[in-house]
Structures are given as C-alpha cells and as structure tokens.
Design a protein around this motif. Sequence first.
Motif, PDB file in Angstrom:
ATOM      1  N   THR A 145     -44.746  36.088  20.251  1.00 36.55           N
ATOM      2  CA  THR A 145     -44.747  35.151  19.131  1.00 36.55           C
ATOM      3  C   THR A 145     -43.385  35.113  18.446  1.00 36.55           C
ATOM      4  O   THR A 145     -42.858  34.036  18.146  1.00 36.55           O
ATOM      5  N   GLU A 146     -42.798  36.287  18.192  1.00 29.72           N
ATOM      6  CA  GLU A 146     -41.480  36.346  17.565  1.00 29.72           C
ATOM      7  C   GLU A 146     -40.425  35.720  18.476  1.00 29.72           C
ATOM      8  O   GLU A 146     -39.521  35.024  18.010  1.00 29.72           O
ATOM      9  N   LEU A 147     -40.524  35.983  19.777  1.00 26.35           N
ATOM     10  CA  LEU A 147     -39.559  35.405  20.714  1.00 26.35           C
ATOM     11  C   LEU A 147     -39.667  33.886  20.727  1.00 26.35           C
ATOM     12  O   LEU A 147     -38.643  33.180  20.725  1.00 26.35           O
ATOM     13  N   ASP A 148     -40.887  33.359  20.738  1.00 32.05           N
ATOM     14  CA  ASP A 148     -41.061  31.905  20.726  1.00 32.05           C
ATOM     15  C   ASP A 148     -40.463  31.288  19.472  1.00 32.05           C
ATOM     16  O   ASP A 148     -39.821  30.228  19.529  1.00 32.05           O
ATOM     17  N   GLY A 149     -40.655  31.949  18.311  1.00 27.59           N
ATOM     18  CA  GLY A 149     -40.072  31.439  17.074  1.00 27.59           C
ATOM     19  C   GLY A 149     -38.551  31.431  17.120  1.00 27.59           C
ATOM     20  O   GLY A 149     -37.907  30.482  16.671  1.00 27.59           O
ATOM     21  N   ALA A 150     -37.968  32.502  17.680  1.00 27.69           N
ATOM     22  CA  ALA A 150     -36.508  32.577  17.804  1.00 27.69           C
ATOM     23  C   ALA A 150     -35.988  31.485  18.736  1.00 27.69           C
ATOM     24  O   ALA A 150     -34.958  30.854  18.463  1.00 27.69           O
ATOM     25  N   LEU A 151     -36.699  31.247  19.840  1.00 33.34           N
ATOM     26  CA  LEU A 151     -36.260  30.217  20.788  1.00 33.34           C
ATOM     27  C   LEU A 151     -36.362  28.824  20.174  1.00 33.34           C
ATOM     28  O   LEU A 151     -35.509  27.969  20.425  1.00 33.34           O
ATOM     29  N   ARG A 152     -37.403  28.598  19.361  1.00 33.92           N
ATOM     30  CA  ARG A 152     -37.511  27.293  18.697  1.00 33.92           C
ATOM     31  C   ARG A 152     -36.354  27.080  17.728  1.00 33.92           C
ATOM     32  O   ARG A 152     -35.793  25.982  17.638  1.00 33.92           O
ATOM     33  N   GLN A 153     -35.984  28.130  16.996  1.00 35.16           N
ATOM     34  CA  GLN A 153     -34.855  27.995  16.072  1.00 35.16           C
ATOM     35  C   GLN A 153     -33.550  27.823  16.833  1.00 35.16           C
ATOM     36  O   GLN A 153     -32.689  27.037  16.435  1.00 35.16           O
ATOM     37  N   LEU A 154     -33.399  28.537  17.945  1.00 36.33           N
ATOM     38  CA  LEU A 154     -32.182  28.395  18.760  1.00 36.33           C
ATOM     39  C   LEU A 154     -32.065  26.984  19.319  1.00 36.33           C
ATOM     40  O   LEU A 154     -30.959  26.447  19.465  1.00 36.33           O
ATOM     41  N   ALA A 155     -33.207  26.377  19.637  1.00 36.95           N
ATOM     42  CA  ALA A 155     -33.199  25.020  20.185  1.00 36.95           C
ATOM     43  C   ALA A 155     -33.008  23.953  19.116  1.00 36.95           C
ATOM     44  O   ALA A 155     -32.982  22.761  19.437  1.00 36.95           O
ATOM     45  N   GLY A 156     -32.899  24.352  17.850  1.00 31.29           N
ATOM     46  CA  GLY A 156     -32.649  23.386  16.788  1.00 31.29           C
ATOM     47  C   GLY A 156     -33.837  23.108  15.905  1.00 31.29           C
ATOM     48  O   GLY A 156     -33.834  22.121  15.159  1.00 31.29           O
ATOM     49  N   GLY A 157     -34.873  23.973  15.947  1.00 33.50           N
ATOM     50  CA  GLY A 157     -36.055  23.762  15.119  1.00 33.50           C
ATOM     51  C   GLY A 157     -35.746  23.744  13.637  1.00 33.50           C
ATOM     52  O   GLY A 157     -36.423  23.064  12.863  1.00 33.50           O
ATOM     53  N   LEU A 158     -34.739  24.507  13.214  1.00 39.65           N
ATOM     54  CA  LEU A 158     -34.306  24.484  11.816  1.00 39.65           C
ATOM     55  C   LEU A 158     -33.029  23.667  11.651  1.00 39.65           C
ATOM     56  O   LEU A 158     -32.875  22.939  10.676  1.00 39.65           O
ATOM     57  N   ALA A 159     -32.107  23.794  12.612  1.00 37.70           N
ATOM     58  CA  ALA A 159     -30.822  23.108  12.491  1.00 37.70           C
ATOM     59  C   ALA A 159     -30.989  21.592  12.442  1.00 37.70           C
ATOM     60  O   ALA A 159     -30.289  20.901  11.688  1.00 37.70           O
ATOM     61  N   GLY A 160     -31.937  21.039  13.232  1.00 43.44           N
ATOM     62  CA  GLY A 160     -32.135  19.593  13.247  1.00 43.44           C
ATOM     63  C   GLY A 160     -32.491  19.041  11.877  1.00 43.44           C
ATOM     64  O   GLY A 160     -31.808  18.143  11.368  1.00 43.44           O
ATOM     65  N   PRO A 161     -33.556  19.559  11.240  1.00 44.82           N
ATOM     66  CA  PRO A 161     -33.893  19.070   9.894  1.00 44.82           C
ATOM     67  C   PRO A 161     -32.777  19.298   8.877  1.00 44.82           C
ATOM     68  O   PRO A 161     -32.524  18.444   8.019  1.00 44.82           O
ATOM     69  N   LEU A 162     -32.083  20.444   8.963  1.00 44.87           N
ATOM     70  CA  LEU A 162     -31.002  20.726   8.013  1.00 44.87           C
ATOM     71  C   LEU A 162     -29.873  19.715   8.147  1.00 44.87           C
ATOM     72  O   LEU A 162     -29.374  19.172   7.153  1.00 44.87           O
ATOM     73  N   HIS A 163     -29.453  19.459   9.380  1.00 41.32           N
ATOM     74  CA  HIS A 163     -28.362  18.508   9.587  1.00 41.32           C
ATOM     75  C   HIS A 163     -28.804  17.094   9.213  1.00 41.32           C
ATOM     76  O   HIS A 163     -27.992  16.292   8.726  1.00 41.32           O
ATOM     77  N   GLY A 164     -30.092  16.783   9.432  1.00 37.42           N
ATOM     78  CA  GLY A 164     -30.591  15.472   9.025  1.00 37.42           C
ATOM     79  C   GLY A 164     -30.503  15.275   7.518  1.00 37.42           C
ATOM     80  O   GLY A 164     -30.077  14.218   7.047  1.00 37.42           O
ATOM     81  N   VAL A 165     -30.896  16.303   6.754  1.00 32.21           N
ATOM     82  CA  VAL A 165     -30.815  16.227   5.294  1.00 32.21           C
ATOM     83  C   VAL A 165     -29.358  16.126   4.849  1.00 32.21           C
ATOM     84  O   VAL A 165     -29.021  15.338   3.949  1.00 32.21           O
ATOM     85  N   VAL A 442     -25.995  26.267   6.938  1.00 34.38           N
ATOM     86  CA  VAL A 442     -25.677  25.963   8.342  1.00 34.38           C
ATOM     87  C   VAL A 442     -24.379  26.615   8.793  1.00 34.38           C
ATOM     88  O   VAL A 442     -24.079  26.649   9.982  1.00 34.38           O
ATOM     89  N   GLY A 443     -23.581  27.131   7.841  1.00 34.71           N
ATOM     90  CA  GLY A 443     -22.340  27.806   8.213  1.00 34.71           C
ATOM     91  C   GLY A 443     -21.124  26.911   8.211  1.00 34.71           C
ATOM     92  O   GLY A 443     -20.071  27.300   8.707  1.00 34.71           O
ATOM     93  N   ALA A 444     -21.259  25.685   7.654  1.00 35.16           N
ATOM     94  CA  ALA A 444     -20.079  24.838   7.511  1.00 35.16           C
ATOM     95  C   ALA A 444     -19.110  25.447   6.500  1.00 35.16           C
ATOM     96  O   ALA A 444     -17.898  25.234   6.563  1.00 35.16           O
ATOM     97  N   VAL A 445     -19.662  26.209   5.558  1.00 42.02           N
ATOM     98  CA  VAL A 445     -18.876  27.004   4.614  1.00 42.02           C
ATOM     99  C   VAL A 445     -19.408  28.423   4.691  1.00 42.02           C
ATOM    100  O   VAL A 445     -20.612  28.637   4.628  1.00 42.02           O
ATOM    101  N   TYR A 446     -18.513  29.385   4.859  1.00 41.65           N
ATOM    102  CA  TYR A 446     -18.964  30.771   4.996  1.00 41.65           C
ATOM    103  C   TYR A 446     -17.858  31.702   4.512  1.00 41.65           C
ATOM    104  O   TYR A 446     -16.709  31.289   4.319  1.00 41.65           O
ATOM    105  N   THR A 447     -18.231  32.950   4.306  1.00 42.41           N
ATOM    106  CA  THR A 447     -17.263  33.979   3.940  1.00 42.41           C
ATOM    107  C   THR A 447     -17.307  35.081   4.989  1.00 42.41           C
ATOM    108  O   THR A 447     -18.259  35.190   5.768  1.00 42.41           O
ATOM    109  N   ASP A 448     -16.283  35.912   4.997  1.00 37.97           N
ATOM    110  CA  ASP A 448     -16.256  37.029   5.944  1.00 37.97           C
ATOM    111  C   ASP A 448     -17.418  37.983   5.698  1.00 37.97           C
ATOM    112  O   ASP A 448     -17.961  38.575   6.632  1.00 37.97           O
ATOM    113  N   ASP A 449     -17.812  38.131   4.426  1.00 40.09           N
ATOM    114  CA  ASP A 449     -18.941  39.019   4.108  1.00 40.09           C
ATOM    115  C   ASP A 449     -20.224  38.534   4.762  1.00 40.09           C
ATOM    116  O   ASP A 449     -21.018  39.324   5.279  1.00 40.09           O
TER     117      ASP A 449
END
Length: 462
Positions: A145-165, A442-449
């Motif tokens: 279950t955890e692996l499936d969730g990670a793979l969905r996020q890697l495939a853009g499950g979160l990045a897609g909606p974030l970039h859309g907004v 999304v990491g468009a702005v980030y710090t070394d920390d």
Amino acid sequence: MNTDDTIAAIASAPGGAYRGIIRISGPEAVACLRICFRCSCENDLADVARPTVVSGRLALGDLLGDISGDLYLWPGTRSYTRQPLAELHTVGSPPVLDAVLRTVCAAGARLAGPGEFTLRAFLAGRLDLPQAEAVLAGLAAGSRTELDGALRQLAGGLAGPLHGVRNQLLDLLAQLEAGLDFVDEDIEFISAAELQRRLLDVEQSLARLVEQVSSRGRADEQFRVVLLGWPNVGKSSLMNSLAGEQAALVSPHAGTTRDYLTRTVDLGGLDCQLVDTAGWDATATAASGSVATSAQTLSTQQTDQAHVQLLCLDATRPLNAWERGMVAAEPPANRILVLTKIDLPLATDLRQKAISTSSHTGAGIEALQRAICQCITAGQSHADVVAGTALRCRESLRRSAAAVQHARQAAPGGAGEQFGAVGEELVAAELRLALDELAQVVGAVYTDDVLDRIFSRFCIGK
C-alpha cells in the motif's frame, strides 16, 4: 555537493545477489569507463551517441582480474540526472561490487553522497520535490500500500494538481498586472465575476490538497494496532499470539498490565506496532488513585492514536455495562470486535459480529491478522501523498489557501462591480503570496536546509 563532479555508488540492495549494479553520473562518466571497462565490440565508448547496452569486461586488478559485465550507457543529457550516466551490471557479490566501485573511483569518479543522484535529477528539472520525496518513500515502503502511494506520487499524483493550481494563479496574476500597467486606459482584462469564479475554483482545489495532506501522519510512523478492553479479558495473551512470542506478561489476576506495552510485528507484509493497554475499569480507577488514573489516561491516548482498535471481549461471561456501552455506541471505522477465550465454556451475550479467537489453541488468530491488514489497507488505499511530503507541505498549502481566500474577499463581488488600482494591487499581492508558498511545495523555490532535510535521509546510490 558539486554537480560537476563525476559520482559513483553501489545502486543495488545490500547483500549478495545474482546481479549487482554500480551507478555512475557526471561529465567524466564515459572517460572513467574507458579506463576500466573493455567493450566486447570494436566501438569506442567515446563514439556512442545514444543510449545503449554493451557487454564487456571490467579490469579489477591483480587480485580479481577481469570479470564480465554489461554496461548500460546514457551518453548525453537524456538520463535521470540530465548528465552522462552509466550502470555497470555484474556479479552481485559484495566484495566484487566494492572492488568495481574502487576501480571506478580510481579512474576519476568520487563516492556519491546520500540521495545525490536524485538530487541531481531534481536540480536538473527531471523531478520536483514531491516526486523526489516519492523516490525516498518508495525505498522505505513497508507495505504494498505504501509503495503504491509512493508510485502514484512519483507519477504526478500530487505534482499534477499542484502545477495546475500554480498555472491558474499565474494566469490570474498576469491578467491583473496587465490591468495595472494600463490603469489609465479603458481596458478590462478580466471581469469581476470571472475573477471571483476563478478564485473560487483555485480556493476549492487548494482545500482538496490541504485535506489530502492533512490526512497523512508522520514520515516514520508505523501502523499502530491497539488492544483495549476490560481487565483480564485476555489482551496480553492475544498480543503474544499476534506477535508469535512472549511479548507481554500474562497473569490470571486482573490489572497485571498497568502501563502500555509495544511490540513491532509483520502482519501480512505490513510493519505494525502492537500496543497492549491497561484494562479499563472505572471502579478501580476511582479507588486506586493516581497510578490507575495514569494507566487509564495512557490507554486513552494510545487508543486515540491507533490505526486499528481491537476491542477485546471475554467470551466466557456476559458483557458488563462498560462493554455494552462500547458495543452499542457508533463504532469508529477502524475498530474490530474480538472475542477471546473461545476454547473455554462460552457465556457471552454479544450479538454483533466479532472475530472469535483463542490464544491457547490459536483459533481465529490468522483471521484476525487478515482483518487487521484489511482495515489498515482500507484506510490507506486512496493515499496519493506520502507522509514525508505531507509533513513538509502542510503549512505551505494552508498559507497558500488562506492567501487565495483573502484575495477573493478583496476582489469585487459580482457582475457589474468594478474596483480600482488599489483593490487590484491587494488581490495581486495575495496571489503572489499564494504562489510563493506553492513554489516552496514543488521546489521552484528552496533553501539548502530544505534539501538537506530531504536528501540526507536517502541511502547512498539513489
């Protein structure tokens, strides 16, 4: 970390295996390979212009001599790191892989740091931060279950909606700023009604994302299975049966467990923490003072934090008033009723469906393990955000949603309404705040920390 260095690391899992992998990335990756790898074909590696696989031999010196291997080579920028990248596949013996790594480093590479390959992929724009965190979550997954969730996020499950907004907000901000540039002209780039509608759409999208990440726990959290019930119903014996060992002290005297006990077990491939709590006895609490009160408080805390609650009921006697109240009340979705001691003469008056178990004979233990796994899986099946990302992004998403809400409140309310340059400036300022918060997610702005906190948890070679 200097991204102009050529780095190398063992990329396969620790321990012996049929095959092992050494990964190399950097501007001088091909030059390093030309020193230590001899192709079976006539071609020079420097002449390879497209991704390819070649067989050959690795020269490991006098001790091991030459060994065979396959080279997977991406000579240009169409690789995971957008640098020349190679993988050497050979015998999966740890001493052999160590020797190959030493040879590659002697040829001009250096040892990679934790997560340095994925860090280079992020810095090169191959991944955003949520996707990089999904790589780490996939490596650390304790269940399918955890692996499936990670793979969905890697495939853009979160990045897609974030970039859309983000794109919606950028379009709105561009139209508002265009209106500010031509404030003296009679030009309407966006109407008040359209602005309100689009701001509401963005606000609702952000609310869904906030709800999505708020449902996730800590990144290092195990699934907690808490046993609760009246004293002497057999909770400790049941915990021992689930753990497969003597994890808790068992006694015929009620109240033996005064603190909670924990034991980590594997239940159907899920990494779970069993928690045996003190028996609930309101009479004993009032009569016994602070120790009993503290025990009940700890039991309540553990129950509230549980992914699964096992309400244990003694099958050899009728339910008491507290148990009837617990059974009659609307149960949480994560609660399982468990009858214990079914190997003894039965006297229970329970009418609801329960899993019957015996710690003495082992009856029902496998069925209970399956029920626990199903309960956990049902609660996690729609998770598209890994816990590490949720922990980092939660506040940024909330602040972004709040900024969009403030922008909508500052904007005019509907058709026919207009507002001046000051109002447009207020809305634009709130949209900039919302975009800044999303950029951190999304990491468009980030710090070394931020990068240190994320990539220091990676293993070397990933």
